[in-house]
Motif scaffolding. Sequence first.
Motif, PDB file in Angstrom:
ATOM      1  N   ILE A  19     -14.923 -13.569  15.616  1.00  0.00           N
ATOM      2  CA  ILE A  19     -14.736 -12.740  14.422  1.00  0.00           C
ATOM      3  C   ILE A  19     -15.652 -13.223  13.295  1.00  0.00           C
ATOM      4  N   THR A  20     -15.724 -14.527  13.095  1.00  0.00           N
ATOM      5  CA  THR A  20     -16.577 -15.067  12.031  1.00  0.00           C
ATOM      6  C   THR A  20     -18.057 -14.874  12.332  1.00  0.00           C
ATOM      7  N   ARG A  21     -18.387 -14.586  13.564  1.00  0.00           N
ATOM      8  CA  ARG A  21     -19.770 -14.262  13.887  1.00  0.00           C
ATOM      9  C   ARG A  21     -20.135 -12.871  13.391  1.00  0.00           C
ATOM     10  N   LEU A  22     -19.134 -11.975  13.304  1.00  0.00           N
ATOM     11  CA  LEU A  22     -19.375 -10.595  12.901  1.00  0.00           C
ATOM     12  C   LEU A  22     -19.201 -10.369  11.410  1.00  0.00           C
ATOM     13  N   ILE A  23     -18.214 -11.005  10.814  1.00  0.00           N
ATOM     14  CA  ILE A  23     -17.947 -10.808   9.387  1.00  0.00           C
ATOM     15  C   ILE A  23     -17.925 -12.161   8.689  1.00  0.00           C
ATOM     16  N   ASP A  24     -18.272 -12.153   7.426  1.00  0.00           N
ATOM     17  CA  ASP A  24     -18.346 -13.378   6.640  1.00  0.00           C
ATOM     18  C   ASP A  24     -16.996 -13.619   5.977  1.00  0.00           C
ATOM     19  N   LEU A  25     -16.304 -14.651   6.404  1.00  0.00           N
ATOM     20  CA  LEU A  25     -15.012 -15.005   5.832  1.00  0.00           C
ATOM     21  C   LEU A  25     -15.126 -16.372   5.165  1.00  0.00           C
ATOM     22  N   PRO A  26     -15.052 -16.437   3.816  1.00  0.00           N
ATOM     23  CA  PRO A  26     -15.065 -17.749   3.147  1.00  0.00           C
ATOM     24  C   PRO A  26     -13.903 -18.615   3.595  1.00  0.00           C
ATOM     25  N   GLY A  27     -13.944 -19.878   3.188  1.00  0.00           N
ATOM     26  CA  GLY A  27     -12.950 -20.832   3.673  1.00  0.00           C
ATOM     27  C   GLY A  27     -11.518 -20.410   3.426  1.00  0.00           C
ATOM     28  N   THR A  34      -0.340  -6.699   9.140  1.00  0.00           N
ATOM     29  CA  THR A  34      -0.023  -8.008   8.557  1.00  0.00           C
ATOM     30  C   THR A  34      -0.858  -8.320   7.305  1.00  0.00           C
ATOM     31  N   HIS A  35      -0.275  -9.137   6.447  1.00  0.00           N
ATOM     32  CA  HIS A  35      -0.939  -9.527   5.200  1.00  0.00           C
ATOM     33  C   HIS A  35      -2.147 -10.424   5.444  1.00  0.00           C
ATOM     34  N   LYS A  36      -2.050 -11.307   6.419  1.00  0.00           N
ATOM     35  CA  LYS A  36      -3.136 -12.266   6.603  1.00  0.00           C
ATOM     36  C   LYS A  36      -4.396 -11.634   7.175  1.00  0.00           C
ATOM     37  N   HIS A  37      -4.307 -10.404   7.681  1.00  0.00           N
ATOM     38  CA  HIS A  37      -5.491  -9.700   8.189  1.00  0.00           C
ATOM     39  C   HIS A  37      -6.111  -8.771   7.146  1.00  0.00           C
ATOM     40  N   PHE A  38      -5.515  -8.726   5.961  1.00  0.00           N
ATOM     41  CA  PHE A  38      -5.947  -7.740   4.965  1.00  0.00           C
ATOM     42  C   PHE A  38      -7.420  -7.918   4.589  1.00  0.00           C
ATOM     43  N   HIS A  39      -7.833  -9.122   4.247  1.00  0.00           N
ATOM     44  CA  HIS A  39      -9.219  -9.359   3.812  1.00  0.00           C
ATOM     45  C   HIS A  39     -10.200  -9.108   4.954  1.00  0.00           C
ATOM     46  N   ALA A  40      -9.805  -9.380   6.188  1.00  0.00           N
ATOM     47  CA  ALA A  40     -10.693  -9.132   7.326  1.00  0.00           C
ATOM     48  C   ALA A  40     -10.966  -7.633   7.475  1.00  0.00           C
ATOM     49  N   HIS A  41      -9.960  -6.804   7.232  1.00  0.00           N
ATOM     50  CA  HIS A  41     -10.170  -5.358   7.336  1.00  0.00           C
ATOM     51  C   HIS A  41     -11.106  -4.859   6.232  1.00  0.00           C
ATOM     52  N   LEU A  42     -11.035  -5.445   5.070  1.00  0.00           N
ATOM     53  CA  LEU A  42     -11.973  -5.065   4.006  1.00  0.00           C
ATOM     54  C   LEU A  42     -13.406  -5.409   4.403  1.00  0.00           C
ATOM     55  N   LYS A  43     -13.601  -6.556   5.039  1.00  0.00           N
ATOM     56  CA  LYS A  43     -14.949  -6.952   5.452  1.00  0.00           C
ATOM     57  C   LYS A  43     -15.460  -6.068   6.593  1.00  0.00           C
ATOM     58  N   ILE A  44     -14.565  -5.662   7.488  1.00  0.00           N
ATOM     59  CA  ILE A  44     -14.985  -4.790   8.598  1.00  0.00           C
ATOM     60  C   ILE A  44     -15.459  -3.437   8.069  1.00  0.00           C
ATOM     61  N   ALA A  45     -14.797  -2.950   7.021  1.00  0.00           N
ATOM     62  CA  ALA A  45     -15.213  -1.667   6.439  1.00  0.00           C
ATOM     63  C   ALA A  45     -16.605  -1.751   5.826  1.00  0.00           C
ATOM     64  N   ASP A  46     -17.064  -2.947   5.481  1.00  0.00           N
ATOM     65  CA  ASP A  46     -18.390  -3.123   4.875  1.00  0.00           C
ATOM     66  C   ASP A  46     -19.506  -3.318   5.901  1.00  0.00           C
ATOM     67  N   LEU A  47     -19.186  -3.310   7.174  1.00  0.00           N
ATOM     68  CA  LEU A  47     -20.216  -3.499   8.203  1.00  0.00           C
ATOM     69  C   LEU A  47     -21.080  -2.243   8.296  1.00  0.00           C
ATOM     70  N   THR A  48     -22.331  -2.372   7.898  1.00  0.00           N
ATOM     71  CA  THR A  48     -23.261  -1.239   7.927  1.00  0.00           C
ATOM     72  C   THR A  48     -24.530  -1.637   8.655  1.00  0.00           C
ATOM     73  N   LEU A  49     -25.301  -0.645   8.999  1.00  0.00           N
ATOM     74  CA  LEU A  49     -26.565  -0.871   9.703  1.00  0.00           C
ATOM     75  C   LEU A  49     -27.638  -1.376   8.756  1.00  0.00           C
ATOM     76  N   PHE A  50     -28.685  -1.969   9.331  1.00  0.00           N
ATOM     77  CA  PHE A  50     -29.839  -2.430   8.573  1.00  0.00           C
ATOM     78  C   PHE A  50     -31.045  -1.559   8.913  1.00  0.00           C
ATOM     79  N   ASP A  51     -31.922  -1.392   7.942  1.00  0.00           N
ATOM     80  CA  ASP A  51     -33.142  -0.621   8.202  1.00  0.00           C
ATOM     81  C   ASP A  51     -34.214  -1.514   8.816  1.00  0.00           C
TER      82      ASP A  51
END
Length: 481
Positions: free
Chosen positions: A47-55, A175-192
């Motif tokens: 998961i941390t390979r796909l999205i950036d999760l601070p400590g 669950t509450h502990k997955h909330f921030h991960a879902h916000l980061k997944i929504a920000d996954l976009t393509l690169f040009d």
Amino acid sequence: SDAICNFVICNDSSLRNQPIIFNPDFFVEKLRHEKPDVFTELVVSNITRLIDLPGAELAQLMGEEDPKLPGANSTASGFFRSLMSLKRKDKGVVFGSPLTEEGIAQVSQLIEYLHKNLRAEGLFRVPGNSIRQQILKDALNSGTDIDLDSGEFHSNDVATLLKMFLGELPEPLLTHKHFHAHLKIADLTLFDDKGNKTSTPDKERQIEALQLLFLILPAPNRSLLKLLLDLLYQTAKKQDKNKMSAHNLALMFAPHILWPRNVSANDLQENITKLNNGVTFMIKHSQKLFKAPAYIRECARLHYLGSRAYTSKDDLDLLTSSGSKELQPLKSQKRSRLDTCHQEETQQRTEEALKELFRHVRNMPDSAKKKKLIRQFNKHPTALTPGSDVPTSPAPRRTRSRSFSGLIKRKVLGTPVILERKSRDATPEPERVSKENVHLLQKCGSPAHMSQAKLKSSEGRKEESCRRMRAHLLSKDSSSL
């Protein structure tokens, strides 16, 4: 049922050669239940390979810290929290209680009924009758069987009650502990081409991230989420009848399954669009989200069947072909080295076992069996047969010599020769007998096979010639010594 290895046993002879139906996620589920710590570490590392999760957010995802949610310190949230706690004082077996298997079994009756009535216009949007809903709620809390097909209840009553159940859970279904991960997944976009982020969602990475995130959901939450998303997916497929698209359904359910409890829409002003779009995406791709990624399956399989430890996605290459997603190692040299080391270790154990067996044979007393075993050792390749440098325990000194002269001396002189050799601490070397002596020995018989009784029974010239021959050999050997 997804966690069970399914197989079919059939007595029909025409079907006996058919392949067994096997659950591809069997080892994933086995690892999740038997070694949850290893499983969680494997999934979270990907998961941390796909999205950036601070400590802090990573610690919340792992359950090491309490989740810090938006609006948690506001006065309004404190008021809502106290209000909801008052409502939950009268909680029953199903509504307002933490999610359990019994609660899922009761609610699944509502989901099964709605699958049969997806054509009702405004389903999940139009509220039902409050009196009928209360009767149905009390029946579910008491655990009694309900006949929803009797016509007493309307599909809008059942749909509204399902949303009510989800809204009264102590925490959202995701669950509450997955909330921030879902916000980061929504920000996954393509690169040009220049490496800059675009506004186009990266659907493949979002699906992969949701697959991983759903793997570490609590088992009851994951089971109910699958039932719910399947229902919403089928509802959206009939939007021409019920007028409920995937986006409309997401607006109805996002506050119940994803929004943190005791927060208002004002607390989520910046993220409310992301959350609604995230639920819309889950509904549209629900048929793909509950399958473990191929590299997680491979790592779980190797954990039980292979000699290598589990690895992350960085060590495996997932083919982009949608037809067949087979694994090819990115680090083939590393894997070949592991295989070579495994073979060398096996070879070393084999050689040690052969050496131990060879020592045991060498220490055996002289016998025909020992000679046969040594001949069998000599037939093996030199790589597997212990050489002469193998340390062996010293064999007991032989009391007899293999030379003909030694045999004759022992027969004639007896033990004094042996005692004399022991006192000298010298190992006798075999003496060579000339052809003439061998010829004489053959004429009179080999002393090694003659007993003292046969020597005494010899008569005439044959006995005299044998005595002269022995005396001749004795004098010759004594002079050589």
